[in-house]
Scaffold this motif. Structure first.
Motif, mmCIF file in Angstrom:
data_model
loop_
_atom_site.group_PDB
_atom_site.id
_atom_site.type_symbol
_atom_site.label_atom_id
_atom_site.label_comp_id
_atom_site.label_asym_id
_atom_site.label_seq_id
_atom_site.Cartn_x
_atom_site.Cartn_y
_atom_site.Cartn_z
ATOM 1 N N HIS A 179 0.429 -1.372 -0.113
ATOM 2 C CA HIS A 179 0.128 0.371 -0.018
ATOM 3 C C HIS A 179 0.689 1.724 -0.005
ATOM 4 O O HIS A 179 0.166 2.281 -0.156
ATOM 5 N N HIS A 180 2.314 1.547 -0.319
ATOM 6 C CA HIS A 180 3.042 2.164 -0.037
ATOM 7 C C HIS A 180 4.249 2.546 -1.274
ATOM 8 O O HIS A 180 4.556 3.140 -1.652
ATOM 9 N N GLU A 181 3.378 1.267 -2.426
ATOM 10 C CA GLU A 181 4.049 1.332 -3.744
ATOM 11 C C GLU A 181 3.183 2.774 -4.191
ATOM 12 O O GLU A 181 1.931 3.078 -3.562
ATOM 13 N N ARG A 182 3.941 3.110 -5.369
ATOM 14 C CA ARG A 182 3.582 4.469 -5.734
ATOM 15 C C ARG A 182 3.771 4.231 -7.463
ATOM 16 O O ARG A 182 4.068 3.142 -8.116
ATOM 17 N N TRP A 183 1.979 4.714 -8.508
ATOM 18 C CA TRP A 183 2.145 3.692 -9.674
ATOM 19 C C TRP A 183 3.145 4.557 -10.531
ATOM 20 O O TRP A 183 3.282 4.150 -11.712
ATOM 21 N N ASP A 184 4.421 5.936 -9.914
ATOM 22 C CA ASP A 184 5.413 5.937 -11.003
ATOM 23 C C ASP A 184 6.414 4.804 -10.893
ATOM 24 O O ASP A 184 7.096 5.505 -10.926
ATOM 25 N N GLY A 185 5.993 4.112 -9.615
ATOM 26 C CA GLY A 185 6.950 3.279 -9.677
ATOM 27 C C GLY A 185 7.906 3.699 -7.704
ATOM 28 O O GLY A 185 9.592 3.069 -8.144
ATOM 29 N N SER A 186 7.960 5.133 -7.767
ATOM 30 C CA SER A 186 9.016 5.455 -6.938
ATOM 31 C C SER A 186 8.468 5.236 -5.546
ATOM 32 O O SER A 186 9.022 5.950 -4.242
ATOM 33 N N GLY A 187 7.148 3.810 -4.874
ATOM 34 C CA GLY A 187 7.449 3.827 -3.674
ATOM 35 C C GLY A 187 8.051 2.693 -2.686
ATOM 36 O O GLY A 187 8.998 2.426 -3.429
ATOM 37 N N TYR A 188 7.813 2.045 -2.050
ATOM 38 C CA TYR A 188 8.523 1.202 -1.483
ATOM 39 C C TYR A 188 7.458 0.269 -1.055
ATOM 40 O O TYR A 188 5.917 0.321 -1.174
ATOM 41 N N PRO A 189 7.806 -1.329 -0.449
ATOM 42 C CA PRO A 189 8.651 -1.523 -0.362
ATOM 43 C C PRO A 189 10.156 -2.229 -1.562
ATOM 44 O O PRO A 189 11.494 -1.843 -1.634
ATOM 45 N N GLN A 190 9.049 -2.101 -3.086
ATOM 46 C CA GLN A 190 9.612 -3.523 -4.162
ATOM 47 C C GLN A 190 9.905 -2.366 -5.166
ATOM 48 O O GLN A 190 10.127 -2.368 -5.848
ATOM 49 N N GLY A 191 9.310 -0.929 -5.374
ATOM 50 C CA GLY A 191 9.052 -0.300 -6.410
ATOM 51 C C GLY A 191 8.988 -0.497 -7.360
ATOM 52 O O GLY A 191 9.018 -0.563 -8.445
ATOM 53 N N LEU A 192 7.365 -1.011 -7.219
ATOM 54 C CA LEU A 192 6.305 -1.641 -7.844
ATOM 55 C C LEU A 192 5.979 -0.579 -9.078
ATOM 56 O O LEU A 192 5.935 0.457 -7.932
ATOM 57 N N ARG A 193 5.425 -0.193 -10.475
ATOM 58 C CA ARG A 193 4.735 0.729 -10.845
ATOM 59 C C ARG A 193 3.471 0.170 -11.432
ATOM 60 O O ARG A 193 3.711 -0.891 -12.109
ATOM 61 N N ALA A 194 2.280 1.224 -11.758
ATOM 62 C CA ALA A 194 1.260 1.066 -12.958
ATOM 63 C C ALA A 194 0.569 -0.454 -11.765
ATOM 64 O O ALA A 194 0.367 -0.204 -10.744
ATOM 65 N N GLU A 195 0.088 -1.472 -12.460
ATOM 66 C CA GLU A 195 -0.829 -2.195 -12.320
ATOM 67 C C GLU A 195 0.072 -3.753 -11.914
ATOM 68 O O GLU A 195 -0.861 -4.430 -11.838
ATOM 69 N N GLN A 196 1.955 -3.551 -12.122
ATOM 70 C CA GLN A 196 2.640 -4.150 -11.452
ATOM 71 C C GLN A 196 1.568 -4.064 -9.151
ATOM 72 O O GLN A 196 1.929 -5.688 -8.924
ATOM 73 N N ILE A 197 1.142 -3.570 -8.847
ATOM 74 C CA ILE A 197 0.585 -3.353 -7.753
ATOM 75 C C ILE A 197 -0.497 -3.703 -8.051
ATOM 76 O O ILE A 197 -1.419 -3.391 -8.581
ATOM 77 N N PRO A 198 -0.466 -4.842 -6.833
ATOM 78 C CA PRO A 198 -2.336 -5.208 -6.357
ATOM 79 C C PRO A 198 -3.543 -4.593 -6.792
ATOM 80 O O PRO A 198 -3.342 -3.326 -5.811
ATOM 81 N N LEU A 199 -4.471 -4.599 -7.514
ATOM 82 C CA LEU A 199 -5.313 -3.356 -6.700
ATOM 83 C C LEU A 199 -5.941 -3.352 -6.472
ATOM 84 O O LEU A 199 -6.130 -2.105 -5.434
ATOM 85 N N ALA A 200 -5.832 -4.217 -5.052
ATOM 86 C CA ALA A 200 -6.137 -3.821 -3.683
ATOM 87 C C ALA A 200 -5.756 -2.708 -3.236
ATOM 88 O O ALA A 200 -5.854 -1.995 -2.080
#
Length: 274
Positions: A179-200
């Motif tokens: 829930h702290h990942e960011r759409w642009d990939g600058s979040g944490y802990p894995q730096g996921l971006r866009a739809e790599q982040i689970p919708l929930a």
């Protein structure tokens, strides 16, 4: 004899009205009477079995309802344990769950999916149990080292919830982790971006940020709802999923800060549907 065989076949298929016509031949008439007595006994047995099954189903439903209610209460209390140290109202998790459910429905998720998300969302910060008070309750800006400690709550929470067969806890583990990942990939802990982040997690991220902005924390004052919405909307495509932000636009913003009674009614309804 042919009629007896046909009657037996109908009886086996569940025909409760099958009867044998009377015969002028005594032996066949006795056989028909015996068949009718057997048919009556079979029908009575089936009716008794159906009544027992109905009673058993009612008991199972009642027991299942009790277990589901207990499960919801346990999840709610577990979520409150995580927020108890840094939320003076102890309602943050309930508000996040409510907003997340509204967003899910606005995104055209099914009511069952929205209810599941509402049950999982309150556990998003369960990993904060492992963050020291000196960091969690610090009234000023965190140092880089302190922020690294704070970020560990994502992994801690996911590890606490991992390995369950429960769809709610599986979803909660995803949310806690991402829930702290960011759409642009600058979040944490894995730096996921866009739809790599689970919708929930993308949904809860928006609900969590909005609630955090509109309520006081040790390190910040509470923002007005209008200012908070403006900030969240401005992060579309950067911090937040644009589709989730579009869903937020569609909500009745006057209902986004519920009263305590509203939260209680929502919890009662959610428990009855789960």
């Amino acid at each position: 004899l042919t009629r007896l065989r046909g009657g037996a076949d109908r009886l086996a298929r569940g025909d409760r009205g099958v009867r044998m016509p009377r015969s002028r031949l005594r032996g066949l008439d006795d056989l028909g009477c015996s068949f009718d007595s057997m048919a009556d006994a079979v029908t009575a047995g089936r009716e008794q079995l159906e009544e027992q099954n109905h009673t058993l189903e009612e008991r199972v439903r009642a027991r299942t309802s009790d277990l589901e209610g207990a499960r919801v209460e346990i999840l709610t209390r577990l979520a409150r344990a995580a927020e108890y140290r840094d939320d003076a109202t102890h309602q943050h998790t309930e508000r996040v769950a409510r907003t997340a459910r509204q967003l899910a429905l606005s995104l055209q998720l099914s009511p069952d999916q929205a209810d599941l998300l509402a049950l999982a969302a309150p556990l998003h910060d369960i990993g904060k149990i492992g963050v020291p008070d000196a960091v969690l309750l610090k009234p000023g800006r965190l140092t880089e080292a302190e922020f690294d400690v704070m970020k560990t709550h994502a992994h801690v929470g996911a590890n606490m919830l991992a390995g369950s067969d429960s769809p709610v806890l599986q979803t909660a583990a995803q949310i806690a982790q991402h829930h702290h990942e960011r759409w642009d990939g600058s979040g944490y802990p894995q730096g996921l971006r866009a739809e790599q982040i689970p919708l929930a997690a993308r949904i809860v991220s928006v609900a969590d940020a909005l609630d955090a902005l509109t309520h006081e924390r040790p390190y910040k004052r509470a923002w007005s709802l209008q200012d908070a919405l403006h900030e969240v909307f401005s992060q579309s495509g950067r911090q937040f999923d644009p589709r989730v932000i579009d869903a937020l636009h569609q909500l009745d913003h006057g209902q986004l800060l519920p009263t305590q009674r509203t939260l209680e009614l929502d919890n009662e309804e959610l428990a009855s549907h789960s």
